[in-house]
Design a protein around this motif. Structure first.
Motif, short mmCIF file in Angstrom:
data_model
loop_
_atom_site.label_atom_id
_atom_site.label_comp_id
_atom_site.label_asym_id
_atom_site.label_seq_id
_atom_site.Cartn_x
_atom_site.Cartn_y
_atom_site.Cartn_z
N SER A 30 -23.90 17.84 -53.63
CA SER A 30 -22.57 17.57 -54.17
C SER A 30 -21.48 18.29 -53.38
CB SER A 30 -22.50 18.01 -55.64
OG SER A 30 -23.51 17.38 -56.40
N THR A 31 -20.35 17.61 -53.21
CA THR A 31 -19.20 18.19 -52.51
C THR A 31 -18.21 18.76 -53.50
OG1 THR A 31 -18.06 16.06 -52.48
CG2 THR A 31 -19.46 16.59 -50.58
N ALA A 32 -17.55 19.84 -53.10
CA ALA A 32 -16.65 20.55 -54.02
C ALA A 32 -15.32 20.86 -53.34
CB ALA A 32 -17.30 21.85 -54.49
N LEU A 33 -14.28 20.90 -54.15
CA LEU A 33 -12.98 21.45 -53.75
C LEU A 33 -12.65 22.58 -54.71
CD1 LEU A 33 -10.83 18.26 -53.09
CD2 LEU A 33 -11.61 19.89 -51.37
N SER A 70 -20.83 21.04 -49.54
CA SER A 70 -19.65 21.47 -48.81
C SER A 70 -18.61 21.94 -49.80
CB SER A 70 -19.07 20.34 -47.95
OG SER A 70 -18.55 19.30 -48.76
N VAL A 71 -17.74 22.83 -49.35
CA VAL A 71 -16.65 23.34 -50.20
C VAL A 71 -15.36 23.33 -49.38
CG1 VAL A 71 -15.74 25.23 -51.59
CG2 VAL A 71 -18.22 24.84 -51.49
N GLY A 72 -14.32 22.74 -49.94
CA GLY A 72 -13.00 22.78 -49.34
C GLY A 72 -12.04 23.50 -50.27
N VAL A 73 -10.84 23.79 -49.78
CA VAL A 73 -9.81 24.46 -50.57
C VAL A 73 -8.65 23.50 -50.80
CG1 VAL A 73 -8.19 26.39 -50.69
CG2 VAL A 73 -10.44 26.71 -49.61
N LEU A 74 -8.25 23.36 -52.04
CA LEU A 74 -7.09 22.54 -52.41
C LEU A 74 -6.05 23.48 -53.00
CD1 LEU A 74 -6.19 19.52 -52.54
CD2 LEU A 74 -6.84 19.61 -54.96
N GLU A 75 -5.01 23.78 -52.23
CA GLU A 75 -3.96 24.68 -52.68
C GLU A 75 -2.79 23.85 -53.21
OE1 GLU A 75 -1.73 26.84 -54.22
OE2 GLU A 75 -3.57 27.83 -53.57
N LEU A 76 -2.58 23.89 -54.51
CA LEU A 76 -1.61 23.00 -55.16
C LEU A 76 -0.18 23.28 -54.73
CD1 LEU A 76 -3.01 22.77 -58.80
CD2 LEU A 76 -3.68 21.49 -56.75
N VAL A 88 -4.89 12.92 -51.27
CA VAL A 88 -5.38 12.14 -52.40
C VAL A 88 -6.77 11.53 -52.12
CG1 VAL A 88 -5.00 10.08 -53.81
CG2 VAL A 88 -3.11 11.68 -53.38
N PRO A 89 -7.01 10.94 -50.93
CA PRO A 89 -8.37 10.43 -50.66
C PRO A 89 -9.44 11.52 -50.73
CG PRO A 89 -6.80 9.50 -49.10
CD PRO A 89 -6.08 10.58 -49.84
N LEU A 90 -9.09 12.71 -50.30
CA LEU A 90 -10.03 13.84 -50.34
C LEU A 90 -10.45 14.13 -51.78
CD1 LEU A 90 -11.39 16.20 -48.73
CD2 LEU A 90 -9.32 17.53 -49.21
N ILE A 91 -9.49 14.15 -52.68
CA ILE A 91 -9.79 14.42 -54.08
C ILE A 91 -10.62 13.30 -54.69
CG2 ILE A 91 -8.78 14.72 -56.38
CD1 ILE A 91 -6.43 16.09 -55.09
N PRO A 121 -6.68 12.10 -64.76
CA PRO A 121 -7.39 11.21 -65.70
C PRO A 121 -8.17 10.09 -65.02
CG PRO A 121 -5.14 11.64 -66.45
CD PRO A 121 -5.23 12.17 -65.05
N SER A 122 -7.81 9.74 -63.79
CA SER A 122 -8.48 8.62 -63.11
C SER A 122 -9.61 9.05 -62.19
CB SER A 122 -7.44 7.83 -62.29
OG SER A 122 -6.94 8.60 -61.21
N LEU A 123 -9.84 10.35 -62.05
CA LEU A 123 -10.84 10.84 -61.10
C LEU A 123 -12.25 10.72 -61.67
CD1 LEU A 123 -9.13 14.07 -59.71
CD2 LEU A 123 -9.13 11.77 -58.71
N ASN A 124 -13.21 10.52 -60.77
CA ASN A 124 -14.62 10.50 -61.15
C ASN A 124 -15.25 11.88 -61.04
OD1 ASN A 124 -14.78 7.69 -61.67
ND2 ASN A 124 -14.90 7.29 -59.47
N ALA A 125 -14.54 12.83 -60.48
CA ALA A 125 -15.08 14.17 -60.25
C ALA A 125 -15.31 14.90 -61.57
CB ALA A 125 -14.13 14.98 -59.37
N VAL A 126 -16.21 15.87 -61.53
CA VAL A 126 -16.37 16.81 -62.64
C VAL A 126 -15.37 17.93 -62.45
CG1 VAL A 126 -17.95 18.39 -63.82
CG2 VAL A 126 -18.82 16.25 -62.84
N TYR A 127 -14.61 18.23 -63.47
CA TYR A 127 -13.65 19.33 -63.45
C TYR A 127 -14.32 20.55 -64.07
CZ TYR A 127 -9.33 21.96 -64.51
OH TYR A 127 -8.36 22.93 -64.60
#
Length: 222
Positions: A30-33, A70-76, A88-91, A121-127
């Motif tokens: 699984s990939t993570a941000l 893999s792990v990436g960083v998403l800095e809001l 957005v495609p990355l997320i 709300p539209s993402l398939n990812a697990v939060y």
């Protein structure tokens, strides 16, 4: 979107099993941000070494260091200055968002300012949230947890789940986080509210709520 709302990360096998079930595949596949933003708003945690520890997987709270593919960083705070087609495609492609603790209202502010709030709300990812990263999903955090003050001065958060969270219940390093104080906090929430310790998480899928715990927790109903 699926939510795994923790107090202190993936601290035991029960929470880890719930995470794997929600991913529907092994963590190693699984990939993570990771999102460290909340840390910057809290005087106890960031910016500084604790932010690096979280991002690098060296934190005492098991999240980033679980063995992801893999792990990436998403800095809001950076996202408003970047074209959406760069992030957005990355997320949308990632399997899991790992959201650090810190200041919940600071995190809510930057979720909204960055555009992530609209996408969630539209993402398939697990939060997967930790502490403030979990609290931020609630309608409100409660006056007791206001640190950084948003422009409107309110304690309103993201409203993506219908309950509030009091984390770190009976943590020895936070002597004020007693069950009695949690009950007083809950009385001001005016809605369902959970007090959870560091061995507890709340799983939410399509509005269905399940508590995953090897510790102590309590639901306060209004």
């Amino acid at each position: 979107m699926k939510f795994l709302l923790t107090s202190a990360g993936v601290t035991n096998k029960s929470i880890e099993n719930a995470l794997v079930e929600m991913l529907d595949k092994p963590i190693a596949d699984s990939t993570a941000l990771c999102i460290p933003t909340a840390m910057y708003g809290h005087p106890w945690v960031g910016p500084g070494i604790k932010t690096w520890e979280f991002i690098s997987g060296n934190s005492e709270n098991p999240m980033v260091g679980l063995g992801w593919k893999s792990v990436g960083v998403l800095e809001l705070t950076a996202l408003p200055s970047i074209d959406q087609d760069r992030w957005v495609p990355l997320i949308r492609e990632t399997d899991v968002l790992l959201v650090a603790g810190g200041d919940a209202l600071y995190l809510a502010h930057w979720m909204q300012q960055s555009g992530l709030a609209e996408l969630l709300p539209s993402l398939n990812a697990v939060y997967v949230g930790m502490s403030a990263g979990s609290m931020v999903m609630a309608p409100r955090i409660g006056e007791d947890f206001i640190g950084w003050t948003p422009p409107d001065g309110s304690d309103e958060a993201m409203k993506l789940v219908d309950f509030a969270i009091f984390p770190h219940l009976e943590n020895e390093e936070l002597p004020e986080n007693t069950m009695a104080n949690a009950e007083k906090w809950a009385a001001g929430i005016q809605g369902p509210a959970y007090a959870i310790d560091d061995q507890t998480a709340i799983k939410v899928i399509d509005g269905a709520v399940e508590v995953i715990s090897e510790g102590r927790w309590k639901l306060f109903s209004p």
